[in-house]
Design a protein around this motif. Structure first.
Motif, PDB file in Angstrom:
ATOM      1  N   TYR A 159       0.904  -1.246   0.141  1.00 23.79           N
ATOM      2  CA  TYR A 159      -0.184  -0.038  -0.055  1.00 23.79           C
ATOM      3  C   TYR A 159       0.851   1.088   0.090  1.00 23.79           C
ATOM      4  O   TYR A 159       2.238   1.318   0.374  1.00 23.79           O
ATOM      5  CB  TYR A 159      -0.725  -0.024   1.135  1.00 23.79           C
ATOM      6  N   THR A 160       0.249   2.286  -0.332  1.00 22.85           N
ATOM      7  CA  THR A 160       1.122   3.560  -0.433  1.00 22.85           C
ATOM      8  C   THR A 160       1.763   3.985   0.927  1.00 22.85           C
ATOM      9  O   THR A 160       2.959   4.274   0.834  1.00 22.85           O
ATOM     10  CB  THR A 160      -0.129   4.804  -0.860  1.00 22.85           C
ATOM     11  N   MET A 161       1.053   3.657   2.039  1.00 23.28           N
ATOM     12  CA  MET A 161       1.673   3.825   3.206  1.00 23.28           C
ATOM     13  C   MET A 161       2.849   3.129   3.554  1.00 23.28           C
ATOM     14  O   MET A 161       3.845   3.596   4.172  1.00 23.28           O
ATOM     15  CB  MET A 161       0.345   3.601   4.420  1.00 23.28           C
ATOM     16  N   GLU A 162       2.744   1.882   3.375  1.00 21.55           N
ATOM     17  CA  GLU A 162       3.880   0.840   3.400  1.00 21.55           C
ATOM     18  C   GLU A 162       5.122   1.503   2.662  1.00 21.55           C
ATOM     19  O   GLU A 162       6.081   1.118   3.025  1.00 21.55           O
ATOM     20  CB  GLU A 162       3.683  -0.602   2.985  1.00 21.55           C
ATOM     21  N   ILE A 163       4.895   1.857   1.261  1.00 18.67           N
ATOM     22  CA  ILE A 163       5.948   2.219   0.490  1.00 18.67           C
ATOM     23  C   ILE A 163       6.741   3.403   1.062  1.00 18.67           C
ATOM     24  O   ILE A 163       7.718   3.650   1.112  1.00 18.67           O
ATOM     25  CB  ILE A 163       5.321   2.521  -0.975  1.00 18.67           C
ATOM     26  N   LYS A 164       5.600   4.195   1.584  1.00 19.20           N
ATOM     27  CA  LYS A 164       6.137   5.479   2.254  1.00 19.20           C
ATOM     28  C   LYS A 164       7.106   5.242   3.293  1.00 19.20           C
ATOM     29  O   LYS A 164       8.227   5.944   3.791  1.00 19.20           O
ATOM     30  CB  LYS A 164       5.186   6.489   2.635  1.00 19.20           C
ATOM     31  N   GLU A 165       6.665   4.355   4.070  1.00 24.17           N
ATOM     32  CA  GLU A 165       7.418   3.876   5.342  1.00 24.17           C
ATOM     33  C   GLU A 165       8.851   3.320   4.870  1.00 24.17           C
ATOM     34  O   GLU A 165       9.943   3.672   5.513  1.00 24.17           O
ATOM     35  CB  GLU A 165       6.838   2.656   6.031  1.00 24.17           C
ATOM     36  N   ILE A 166       8.803   2.588   3.863  1.00 26.46           N
ATOM     37  CA  ILE A 166      10.159   1.970   3.107  1.00 26.46           C
ATOM     38  C   ILE A 166      10.960   3.048   3.085  1.00 26.46           C
ATOM     39  O   ILE A 166      12.204   3.113   3.240  1.00 26.46           O
ATOM     40  CB  ILE A 166       9.956   1.144   2.145  1.00 26.46           C
ATOM     41  N   VAL A 167      10.578   4.209   2.349  1.00 27.27           N
ATOM     42  CA  VAL A 167      11.177   5.379   1.747  1.00 27.27           C
ATOM     43  C   VAL A 167      11.744   6.031   2.828  1.00 27.27           C
ATOM     44  O   VAL A 167      12.870   6.603   2.863  1.00 27.27           O
ATOM     45  CB  VAL A 167      10.243   6.195   0.576  1.00 27.27           C
ATOM     46  N   LYS A 168      10.840   6.219   3.796  1.00 28.73           N
ATOM     47  CA  LYS A 168      11.151   7.084   5.261  1.00 28.73           C
ATOM     48  C   LYS A 168      12.591   6.505   5.758  1.00 28.73           C
ATOM     49  O   LYS A 168      13.365   7.147   6.257  1.00 28.73           O
ATOM     50  CB  LYS A 168      10.065   6.966   6.097  1.00 28.73           C
TER      51      LYS A 168
END
Lengths: 504, 133
Positions: free
Chosen positions: A472-481
């Protein structure tokens, strides 16, 4: 205050949620491939726990992408294979490749014999304290499954979908006069990721020389017999007139009739197109900074519009569909009788290709309907889903009408296709049979794949991560973070100031 | 609307969901929310002193483990111990920056929510004292 009809004219509002569930899920079991190409070309995860698997006759297919070294000419067992431009390769038919217990998915740097192209990779370049490998014509490739063998590091069809995360580096290397795939196949530059078959089938329609050599050196017998009715199959008489009726194999080739006789006519089975259906997708950054994908799927049987002939299609043949104001991507297609090649890009350039920086690019496919072993979901809309592309965690492209990629084996004997289907490329598309070696050099094969996927990314590559779940978008954002400080990734964050300029 | 939390605690997390009031276009808003960034601020109702000054909030999926194509998003903020160390009544606001779909250089708009009601955050006095060592 109670909400009623009068509030529907207002904008959306938020209200307190008393939901106490976690808003995170554990997808670590699906995190299957993790490779930092500057450290190792093999994945640090997903250990293969089976027994050793020996791939016999690897020289029949492994030489095609320089998977193995040359054999010594003096080797008493050596046989001559030739490339399409008459380069002789001495191949030892007794060489086997062993997938050992404990092995993981590995990438291999692509190279070739023909001398027509160079596949250079400059190793361990440094930026922001992080190493990356700069591609200057080369790229990486590896197989993740072997058909009918207990070797599978990534599912050919995941239940819900899949995710491919890449860390790449810019700017691009420029070499307009180099012997590069990009310079010979314009319109294919910029592939950063590819999933599908590495090549088409070079053993279709076996010649007498091939039959003889396969038998003599590899103990492989051609298909024989089997009366099969050809209804609905793409079979033609000598490649021209459609054939409907019984066909049979004789010496590995197809002939009309229930059994082979002197009156049987040779048939051409366009299996190469069937091999490509749902079996090729490449994620690509165009020269002007747009990002998107190119994929192949079979043409809808109900399609009644005009079609193009497969033999003449190139990257200039794409026909752009009418602009849809409600979508932020444009779609172009080449529709042939057998297959449709689709490409889809952001409408506007969004990546500045001249800046020195790392980028995190995620490609996510999520199926409309979950798949499991009880339900094949083969037909119509069941094969559709949503393909999304994110840069540094920001969603930049989403196509809700994406036709699923289902990687599959070639329509060929297992012995003659090992390591060919089920491939992943990082930093390039696929070179198809450009560097292939042939047992019979007089054989000419009309291929399609290289015309649309033989191209490479000319920037740097760092990490490849493959997950058998659509993040999900949020999970990708967490990886990027989590990797943002490491690579200096520019992201949009909440806070006192929200920075949105010069992101990518 | 009132969100209650005890002094010096970090749970429960403040969660705000999209109010579905029968509108047909909420799907569009959910998509905007997916690609947005959110900021949270909290100030003392009496003194007006900021206790949380525009810190980043999270936008998360409501039911990540459900295999459905329908996705609803929730804006959350987890208060820290320092932010809940003083009992009292506070006002909370989320500012959500929405972007043009798929274009990070264009801001679709900025939404401060909740709109119709004040969000009161009651930090209630607590006498339990524990330290994690």
């Amino acid at each position: 205050m109670r909400y009623n009809e009068s509030y529907k004219n207002d904008y959306f509002d938020l209200t307190i949620s008393n939901d106490s569930r976690d808003f995170e899920r554990d997808y670590s079991d699906c995190d299957l491939i993790n490779i930092d190409v500057t450290k190792s070309l093999c994945s640090i995860k997903n250990r293969y726990e089976g027994s050793d698997v020996t791939i016999d006759n690897i020289t029949l297919t492994g030489y095609d992408n320089y998977f193995l070294n040359h054999s010594d000419k003096q080797d008493p067992d050596a046989i001559i294979q030739k490339t399409s431009n008459d380069v002789e390769v001495f191949s030892n038919p007794t060489i086997n490749y062993v997938v050992e217990k404990g092995d993981t998915f590995c990438l291999h740097p692509v190279s070739g014999y023909t001398g027509l192209y160079t596949y250079n990779i400059e190793l361990n370049k440094l930026d922001r304290g992080q190493y990356y490998n700069h591609l200057k014509g080369g790229f990486y490739q590896g197989f993740f499954k072997i058909n009918n063998q207990p070797v599978e590091w990534f599912p050919h069809r995941a239940k819900l979908g899949w995710t491919a995360n890449k860390v790449i580096h810019l700017p691009l290397h420029n070499d307009p006069n180099g012997k590069l795939l990009n310079n010979n196949y314009p319109g294919n530059e910029g592939f950063i990721f590819y999933l599908g078959t590495r090549a088409e089938n070079k053993f279709s329609d076996l010649t007498d020389i091939e039959i003889s050599k396969l038998d003599e050196h590899y103990s492989i017998k051609p298909k024989e017999g089997k009366a099969i009715y050809s209804y609905k199959e793409p079979i033609t008489l000598n490649g021209i007139d459609r054939y409907i009726g019984y066909y049979t194999f004789h010496n590995g080739s197809m002939y009309s009739g229930r059994s082979y006789t002197v009156d049987s006519k040779p048939l051409k089975y366009h299996e190469e197109y069937k091999d490509l259906d749902y079996n090729a997708i490449g994620v690509r950054i165009t020269e002007d900074g747009r990002i998107g994908y190119r994929a192949i799927y079979p043409t809808d049987k109900c399609y009644t519009g005009s079609t193009q002939d497969v033999t003449g299609i190139t990257t200039n043949s794409f026909i752009t569909e009418p602009d849809d104001q409600c979508k932020n991507h444009s779609v172009s297609k080449i529709v042939t009788k057998h297959m449709t090649i689709e490409e889809c890009y952001t409408k506007k350039p969004i990546i500045n290709l001249n800046e020195n920086k790392f980028l995190h690019i995620s490609t996510v496919f999520e199926r409309d309907f979950p798949y499991n072993t009880d339900c094949e979901l083969k037909y119509g809309d069941y094969k559709k889903g949503t393909l999304s592309i994110y840069i540094n965690g920001f969603l930049v492209l989403r196509n809700h009408d994406f036709i699923e990629i289902i990687t599959h084996a070639l329509d060929e004997q297992d012995e003659l296709q090992k390591t060919v289907p089920y491939n992943i490329s990082f930093g390039g598309g696929t070179q198809n049979l450009i560097e292939a070696t042939y047992l019979d050099n007089t054989k000419k094969i009309d291929t399609v794949l290289e015309r649309f996927f033989a191209g490479t990314f000319m920037g740097g590559v760092k990490d490849l991560q493959m997950l058998c779940v659509p993040l999900y978008t949020m999970e990708i954002k967490e990886i990027v973070k989590s990797i943002k400080p490491k690579y200096g990734l520019r992201t949009i964050n909440g806070g006192r100031k929200v920075f949105i300029n010069k992101l990518f | 609307m009132i969100f209650s939390i005890r002094q010096n605690s970090t749970l429960p997390t403040l969660k705000m969901k999209v109010l579905k009031d029968g509108r047909h276009d909420f799907r569009h808003f959910e998509e905007l929310l997916e690609n947005s960034v959110a900021t949270f601020a909290m100030k003392d109702q009496e003194t007006g002193i900021y206790k949380v000054a525009n810190k980043e909030a999270k936008v998360v999926l409501e039911k990540p483990c459900e295999e459905t194509s329908e996705k609803n998003y929730i804006v959350t903020y987890q208060l820290t111990k320092e932010e809940t160390n003083k009992p009292g009544i506070f006002l909370g606001e989320f500012k959500i920056t929405l972007f043009d779909l798929y274009d990070p250089t264009k801001v679709y708009g900025e939404l401060i929510a909740p709109i119709h009601e004040q969000l009161y955050i009651h930090i209630l006095d607590s006498f339990v004292k524990t330290d994690i060592v």
